[in-house]
Design an enzyme around this catalytic site. Structure first.
Site, mmCIF file in Angstrom:
data_model
loop_
_atom_site.group_PDB
_atom_site.id
_atom_site.type_symbol
_atom_site.label_atom_id
_atom_site.label_comp_id
_atom_site.label_asym_id
_atom_site.label_seq_id
_atom_site.Cartn_x
_atom_site.Cartn_y
_atom_site.Cartn_z
ATOM 1 N N GLN A 148 39.553 39.434 30.811
ATOM 2 C CA GLN A 148 40.388 40.228 29.897
ATOM 3 C C GLN A 148 40.023 41.707 30.019
ATOM 4 O OE1 GLN A 148 42.962 39.200 27.708
ATOM 5 N NE2 GLN A 148 43.266 41.380 27.374
ATOM 6 N N ARG A 149 38.707 41.967 30.035
ATOM 7 C CA ARG A 149 38.229 43.359 30.121
ATOM 8 C C ARG A 149 38.630 43.989 31.453
ATOM 9 N NH1 ARG A 149 33.522 42.163 28.067
ATOM 10 N NH2 ARG A 149 32.507 41.745 30.048
ATOM 11 N N GLN A 183 41.082 43.091 33.558
ATOM 12 C CA GLN A 183 42.522 43.272 33.736
ATOM 13 C C GLN A 183 43.035 44.388 32.813
ATOM 14 O OE1 GLN A 183 45.189 40.171 34.553
ATOM 15 N NE2 GLN A 183 43.621 38.637 35.029
ATOM 16 N N VAL A 233 43.200 37.498 44.822
ATOM 17 C CA VAL A 233 42.038 37.928 44.034
ATOM 18 C C VAL A 233 41.623 39.326 44.471
ATOM 19 C CG1 VAL A 233 39.628 37.460 43.437
ATOM 20 C CG2 VAL A 233 41.242 35.557 43.684
ATOM 21 N N HIS A 293 40.369 31.588 39.693
ATOM 22 C CA HIS A 293 40.650 32.925 39.174
ATOM 23 C C HIS A 293 42.054 32.999 38.577
ATOM 24 C CE1 HIS A 293 37.059 33.902 41.387
ATOM 25 N NE2 HIS A 293 37.078 35.113 40.875
ATOM 26 N N PRO A 294 42.193 33.531 37.374
ATOM 27 C CA PRO A 294 43.525 33.676 36.779
ATOM 28 C C PRO A 294 44.303 34.760 37.522
ATOM 29 C CG PRO A 294 41.921 34.848 35.445
ATOM 30 C CD PRO A 294 41.134 34.127 36.518
#
Ligand SMILES: NC(=O)NC1=NC(=O)NC1=O
Length: 174
Positions: A85-86, A88, A120, A67-68
């Site tokens: 992206q969506r 965050q 996370v 997980h980024p």
């Protein structure tokens, strides 16, 4: 999308569609495919979660490490997956001021230092004020319970991503 459509997918289509239900872990979709047919959409979701629960600790931590970071390097460099992206962005993490961003980076580093995996959290259920607060709180949890908490967040993220794909109501987020 209904369960008949899901059950009719060949391997490639299934992994194309469900490969990022768990962030950057297409292996899970690849494994779950072989357990079709699924009785309903909840059964499909439960197979994803059962795979995670059956992993050894190293595998579970590996999922977390895929997980980024929230508001981390991947976000800054535009390298997030579309889903991430969506998520965050919806949590307001794409428009933090420099101070908030630095604080989150420092907290993420402390958390990773303590637990050995990244923090996370299901960003869609949170916001820019709650994320650092929740990170600071969880920083003091015991490793065993924190691993379970983090995996619970992975499942919430997976549930929301599945609901998006299947067009089902995401309300049931336990
Ligand atoms: N470290 C994270 O929690 N990452 C994420 N949570 C989400 O909901 N999307 C992410 O990329």
């Amino acid at each position: 999308m209904d369960i008949e459509k899901v059950n009719s997918m060949d391997f490639g289509e299934f992994v194309d569609v469900f490969g990022n239900i768990i962030e950057k872990c297409p292996l899970i979709a690849a494994a779950v495919w072989s357990q079709r047919p699924f009785s309903d959409l909840e059964d499909l979701e439960n197979h994803f979660f059962a795979f995670i629960d059956a992993l050894p600790r190293s595998g579970q931590e590996g999922i977390l490490r895929c997980h980024p970071d929230l508001a981390g390097r991947d976000l800054q460099q535009g390298k997030l997956t579309a889903e991430s992206q969506r998520e965050q962005s919806q949590a307001g993490l794409t428009s933090l001021d420099a101070g908030d961003q630095l604080r989150l980076q420092q907290l993420n580093a402390q958390y990773r230092e303590r637990f050995g995996f990244p923090f996370v959290l299901a960003a869609r259920l949170s916001d820019r004020a709650a994320v650092p607060r929740e990170l600071a709180r969880r920083l003091h949890c015991q490793p065993e319970s924190e691993l379970r908490t983090a995996l619970g967040e992975v499942k919430k993220i997976g549930h929301l991503r599945l609901a998006d794909l299947l067009g089902t109501d995401p309300a049931k987020v336990e």
